[in-house]
Design a protein around this motif. Structure first.
Motif, PDB file in Angstrom:
ATOM      1  N   GLU A 172      62.831  42.903  53.109  1.00 35.30           N
ATOM      2  CA  GLU A 172      61.956  42.115  52.237  1.00 35.30           C
ATOM      3  C   GLU A 172      60.569  42.751  52.229  1.00 35.30           C
ATOM      4  OE1 GLU A 172      63.373  37.560  52.222  1.00 35.30           O
ATOM      5  OE2 GLU A 172      62.403  38.194  54.078  1.00 35.30           O
ATOM      6  N   VAL A 173      59.974  42.800  51.042  1.00 32.91           N
ATOM      7  CA  VAL A 173      58.666  43.420  50.861  1.00 32.91           C
ATOM      8  C   VAL A 173      57.711  42.397  50.249  1.00 32.91           C
ATOM      9  CG1 VAL A 173      57.392  45.284  49.748  1.00 32.91           C
ATOM     10  CG2 VAL A 173      59.748  45.668  50.528  1.00 32.91           C
ATOM     11  N   PHE A 174      56.518  42.302  50.831  1.00 32.02           N
ATOM     12  CA  PHE A 174      55.515  41.336  50.386  1.00 32.02           C
ATOM     13  C   PHE A 174      54.240  42.070  49.985  1.00 32.02           C
ATOM     14  CE2 PHE A 174      58.412  39.362  53.283  1.00 32.02           C
ATOM     15  CZ  PHE A 174      58.622  38.086  52.798  1.00 32.02           C
ATOM     16  N   PHE A 175      53.535  41.504  49.000  1.00 30.99           N
ATOM     17  CA  PHE A 175      52.269  42.072  48.525  1.00 30.99           C
ATOM     18  C   PHE A 175      51.299  40.927  48.271  1.00 30.99           C
ATOM     19  CE2 PHE A 175      49.377  43.659  45.230  1.00 30.99           C
ATOM     20  CZ  PHE A 175      49.017  44.909  45.717  1.00 30.99           C
ATOM     21  N   ASP A 176      50.289  40.807  49.116  1.00 31.14           N
ATOM     22  CA  ASP A 176      49.255  39.773  49.063  1.00 31.14           C
ATOM     23  C   ASP A 176      49.786  38.376  49.377  1.00 31.14           C
ATOM     24  OD1 ASP A 176      47.205  41.572  48.635  1.00 31.14           O
ATOM     25  OD2 ASP A 176      47.202  41.333  46.459  1.00 31.14           O
ATOM     26  N   ASP A 177      50.804  37.920  48.703  1.00 30.10           N
ATOM     27  CA  ASP A 177      51.421  36.628  48.992  1.00 30.10           C
ATOM     28  C   ASP A 177      52.510  36.830  50.047  1.00 30.10           C
ATOM     29  OD1 ASP A 177      52.724  34.208  49.081  1.00 30.10           O
ATOM     30  OD2 ASP A 177      53.118  34.089  46.928  1.00 30.10           O
ATOM     31  N   MET A 178      52.246  36.355  51.274  1.00 27.60           N
ATOM     32  CA  MET A 178      53.190  36.586  52.365  1.00 27.60           C
ATOM     33  C   MET A 178      54.301  35.532  52.434  1.00 27.60           C
ATOM     34  SD  MET A 178      52.156  39.407  53.735  1.00 27.60           S
ATOM     35  CE  MET A 178      51.538  39.983  52.148  1.00 27.60           C
ATOM     36  N   GLN A 179      54.366  34.664  51.454  1.00 25.51           N
ATOM     37  CA  GLN A 179      55.401  33.634  51.427  1.00 25.51           C
ATOM     38  C   GLN A 179      56.565  33.989  50.503  1.00 25.51           C
ATOM     39  OE1 GLN A 179      55.128  31.073  53.602  1.00 25.51           O
ATOM     40  NE2 GLN A 179      53.270  32.188  54.219  1.00 25.51           N
ATOM     41  N   LYS A 180      56.325  34.885  49.565  1.00 24.77           N
ATOM     42  CA  LYS A 180      57.356  35.189  48.567  1.00 24.77           C
ATOM     43  C   LYS A 180      57.496  36.698  48.414  1.00 24.77           C
ATOM     44  CE  LYS A 180      58.655  34.267  43.747  1.00 24.77           C
ATOM     45  NZ  LYS A 180      58.244  33.610  42.479  1.00 24.77           N
TER      46      LYS A 180
END
Length: 237
Positions: A186-194
């Motif tokens: 899983e990869v996240f960018f700025d929003d660490m919830q989605k």
């Protein structure tokens, strides 16, 4: 995003043990990550970049930015990869992990264009065997995806992505969560919830992590790696 649990006591002990070992300056800036995985490496570049192995050292430098030390990839790496993959690759020297959480702050310094990018690497075993995430301005089969390099040119393995990474000139926060047993990425960018990207692949069960770009420029800071430290094994195929 799967939940990982780590008590405050475990996190504190891990931070203290890393700091006491003199590896890198963790300070009090560790990100709030819900994980059972111990902290195995961190770097804010205040003491230089001796923990890193750039493919081309002449393309990288430490710079001062608003009182902070940053690690900057300012030029194009003069290297020849065995197969088509990012040129500006910089791998952390010593930490080999299985499952992990990689947390990074980064800033694109390239003039805006459709394939403006930065990359994060993981599962790196050698230049012909690795994974990487391409954070590209506009998505296509070769941009803004999760890729595997396995003795042939990079191949997209993403099962989910976005229309593109909205690059500007500001600092951004990225995170990769990798579970080797399930193969989930899983990869996240700025929003660490989605997560903005997902994939499932079990080809490489261990490797090192890294920073860089395909053929652009950028700055990196506050690198934190939580994970299961492992010994390099015979390469998975």
């Amino acid at each position: 995003m799967p939940r990982f649990h780590m008590s405050a006591t475990i996190l504190l002990v891990t931070l203290l043990s890393v700091a006491s070992a003199g590896d890198t300056p963790c300070g009090n800036k560790a990100p709030k990550i819900d994980t059972d995985l111990p902290l195995v490496f961190c770097d804010d570049f205040s003491k230089g970049a001796d923990n890193w192995e750039p493919a081309d050292p002449k393309a990288w430098r430490i710079v001062s930015d608003n009182g902070n030390q940053r690690y900057e990839q300012f030029g194009q790496s003069k290297i020849k990869n065995p197969v088509r993959s990012p040129f500006n690759r910089n791998i952390q020297k010593n930490a080999v992990v299985g499952s992990f959480v990689l947390d990074v702050k980064f800033q694109s310094t390239k003039k805006d264009y459709p394939h403006r990018d930065l990359c994060l690497f993981f599962g790196f075993q050698d230049p012909s065997h690795l994974y990487y995430v391409h954070f590209g301005k506009r998505t296509d089969d070769h941009a803004n995806q999760i890729f595997i390099v396995n003795e042939q040119p990079r191949t997209k393995i993403s099962t989910k992505t976005t229309k593109g990474t909205n690059w500007d000139d500001e600092w951004h926060h990225a995170r990769i969560v990798r579970d080797v047993e399930s193969g989930k990425i899983e990869v996240f960018f700025d929003d660490m919830q989605k997560p903005i990207m997902t994939a499932t692949d079990k080809t490489f069960a261990w490797g090192r992590v890294g920073i860089g770009s395909f053929d652009d420029t950028g700055r990196f800071d506050d690198v934190y790696l939580f994970g299961n430290a492992v010994e390099p094994a015979r390469r998975s195929r």
